[in-house]
Design a protein around this motif. Structure first.
Motif, mmCIF file in Angstrom:
data_model
loop_
_atom_site.group_PDB
_atom_site.id
_atom_site.type_symbol
_atom_site.label_atom_id
_atom_site.label_comp_id
_atom_site.label_asym_id
_atom_site.label_seq_id
_atom_site.Cartn_x
_atom_site.Cartn_y
_atom_site.Cartn_z
ATOM 1 N N GLU A 30 -10.889 9.325 -2.213
ATOM 2 C CA GLU A 30 -9.724 8.464 -1.992
ATOM 3 C C GLU A 30 -10.231 7.047 -1.741
ATOM 4 N N ARG A 31 -10.566 6.370 -2.817
ATOM 5 C CA ARG A 31 -11.041 4.999 -2.686
ATOM 6 C C ARG A 31 -9.865 4.053 -2.456
ATOM 7 N N THR A 32 -10.101 3.032 -1.661
ATOM 8 C CA THR A 32 -9.044 2.044 -1.415
ATOM 9 C C THR A 32 -9.219 0.780 -2.249
ATOM 10 N N GLU A 33 -10.441 0.506 -2.702
ATOM 11 C CA GLU A 33 -10.695 -0.709 -3.475
ATOM 12 C C GLU A 33 -11.267 -0.364 -4.842
ATOM 13 N N LYS A 87 0.799 -1.229 0.000
ATOM 14 C CA LYS A 87 0.000 0.000 0.000
ATOM 15 C C LYS A 87 0.829 1.276 0.000
ATOM 16 N N HIS A 104 -6.573 0.988 -4.618
ATOM 17 C CA HIS A 104 -6.390 2.437 -4.712
ATOM 18 C C HIS A 104 -6.516 2.907 -6.172
ATOM 19 N N VAL A 158 1.322 0.767 -5.206
ATOM 20 C CA VAL A 158 0.109 1.079 -5.978
ATOM 21 C C VAL A 158 0.414 1.715 -7.335
#
Length: 423
Positions: free
Chosen positions: A338-341, A51, A344, A56
């Motif tokens: 700020e999406r993580t899935e 991460k 990212h 990413v």
């Protein structure tokens, strides 16, 4: 780590020769949906843990846009340099899996261990890791050192290729300016910046170039240096679209306590526009936002007279910008998501811009935007430690013409990177 620990030299030289000859190759995972010529990149990173920015960004070159083994950019990773190896390091595992050599110097990574530069571009990620912090709160990531060694290699081997610098050059202004000047002098196609100008916007806000913007207020959160930069990039990617384009910043000031809220009470900054920006971000602390003891304000005036205002609040946990447009009674506002899935996704759209630069040899959008935001941030942090002194900034008279580069989800991640992107 020696290259021989990861793969045989014979296998590596065979692959490097194919890349150097411009062959269309298939990386270890599925490539783009359309058959295009794959370009090779060297990655120079500070640290490669799960991460982190290296994961990413570089991870998407190795594993696909969603890092699930599916379709990815028309790029292949030819070599890797990692400045710090931690207990959570991913670089060795990923390098072994995808037959990528790790080199112990930046020069060797850029040359892929050869006596020339076979790669088509360099991605420099000086973010995360154990690096000192100065008295202004700036973490002294080795971005200038990385860029110097990359461009020293260009000089030594008489070839220049595009370079992307993750986040802000510097982060100290003198380093950022040095990097920009060297790129200009050597004619290096140079991009830098945050992923957030390219992320999803909630609600969608697509501002035409040449818009008549009467006022703008930004809201950021968390650390003033790391996240202040993201918030300034979000702010600038919208206000640069005002009529007359960009001519730079005249002065910068940092305010806190009563003095920061006085700019609203006295009408210097519009309360209505601030309220619209505040309404666009989720709160993590209840009560009056003015009770936030760690809040601060980056206040700055552009050379065309436009007033910039970015409130850094610890009672929220996202970034937003609100704008008052001529002829519209109510401000418009958007949150930069700020999406993580999956994995990212806003970094996929940043990587799409990088991919396009490496294929075309031209930055997808002006690096001057990021140089300007770097300067504003550095001067704001300097003002903070000079008791809120208003600092004249003739060095920030940075002119540039913005371009209409799209943000998520508009760029087609499976499209030919050499073709123009349209909205």
């Amino acid at each position: 780590m020696k290259t021989s620990e990861l793969m045989s030299r014979r296998d590596w030289l065979a692959g490097a020769a194919a890349i150097a000859c411009g062959a269309t190759v298939q990386p270890a995972r599925a490539n783009t949906a359309k058959s295009v010529k794959v370009k090779s990149v060297a990655a120079v990173v500070s640290i490669y843990e799960p991460k982190t920015h290296a994961d990413v960004l570089v991870g998407k070159i190795l594993q696909g846009w969603k890092q699930d083994g599916g379709t990815g950019p028309a790029l292949t990773l030819s070599s890797l340099y990692v400045d710090q190896i931690s207990d959570r390091d991913l670089s060795r595992q990923m390098a072994a899996k995808y037959n990528v050599p790790i080199f112990d110097t930046i020069e060797k990574a850029v040359t892929a261990g050869m006596d020339r530069i076979p790669v088509d571009g360099v991605i420099s990620i000086g973010e995360h890791g154990d690096y000192p912090v100065n008295f202004k709160g700036q973490q002294l990531y080795p971005r200038r050192r990385f860029f110097k060694e990359i461009t020293d290699t260009f000089q030594k081997y008489h070839r220049v290729v595009p370079v992307f610098n993750d986040k802000h050059p510097g982060p100290v202004w003198t380093d950022a300016k040095w990097m920009y000047d060297r790129a200009q002098e050597m004619k290096v196609p140079f991009m830098a910046g945050s992923s957030l100008p390219l992320t999803y916007r909630k609600p969608e806000l697509d501002l035409p170039l040449g818009s008549e913007i009467e006022a703008a207020v930004g809201i950021g959160y968390s650390n003033l240096d790391r996240y202040g930069f993201h918030a300034l990039e979000c702010y600038q990617c919208l206000v640069e679209r005002r009529r007359g384009a960009e001519s730079g910043v005249e002065w910068v000031q940092y305010l806190e306590g009563d003095s920061m809220w006085n700019v609203l009470d006295e009408g210097l900054v519009s309360q209505n526009v601030f309220n619209a920006a505040l309404a666009a971000v989720p709160k993590v602390r209840q009560g009056d936002v003015r009770d936030d003891p760690d809040a601060g304000l980056f206040l700055f005036r552009y050379n065309d007279g436009f007033l910039g205002a970015l409130f850094m609040l610890q009672s929220v946990n996202r970034t937003s910008v609100a704008l008052k447009l001529k002829g519209q009674a109510k401000p418009v506002a958007t949150q930069f998501e700020e999406r993580t899935e999956p994995a990212h996704p806003h970094f996929a759209y940043l990587l799409k811009g990088i991919e396009r630069m490496i294929h075309t040899g031209r930055p997808s959008y002006p690096v001057e935007r990021t140089i300007l935001t770097s300067g504003i941030l550095d001067r704001a942090l300097t003002s903070r430690f000079q008791d809120g002194k208003k600092l004249k900034t003739p060095e920030l008279a940075i002119r540039y013409q913005p371009v209409d580069y799209p943000h998520a989800p508009q760029p087609d991640l499976s499209s030919n990177p050499s073709q123009p992107l349209v909205k």
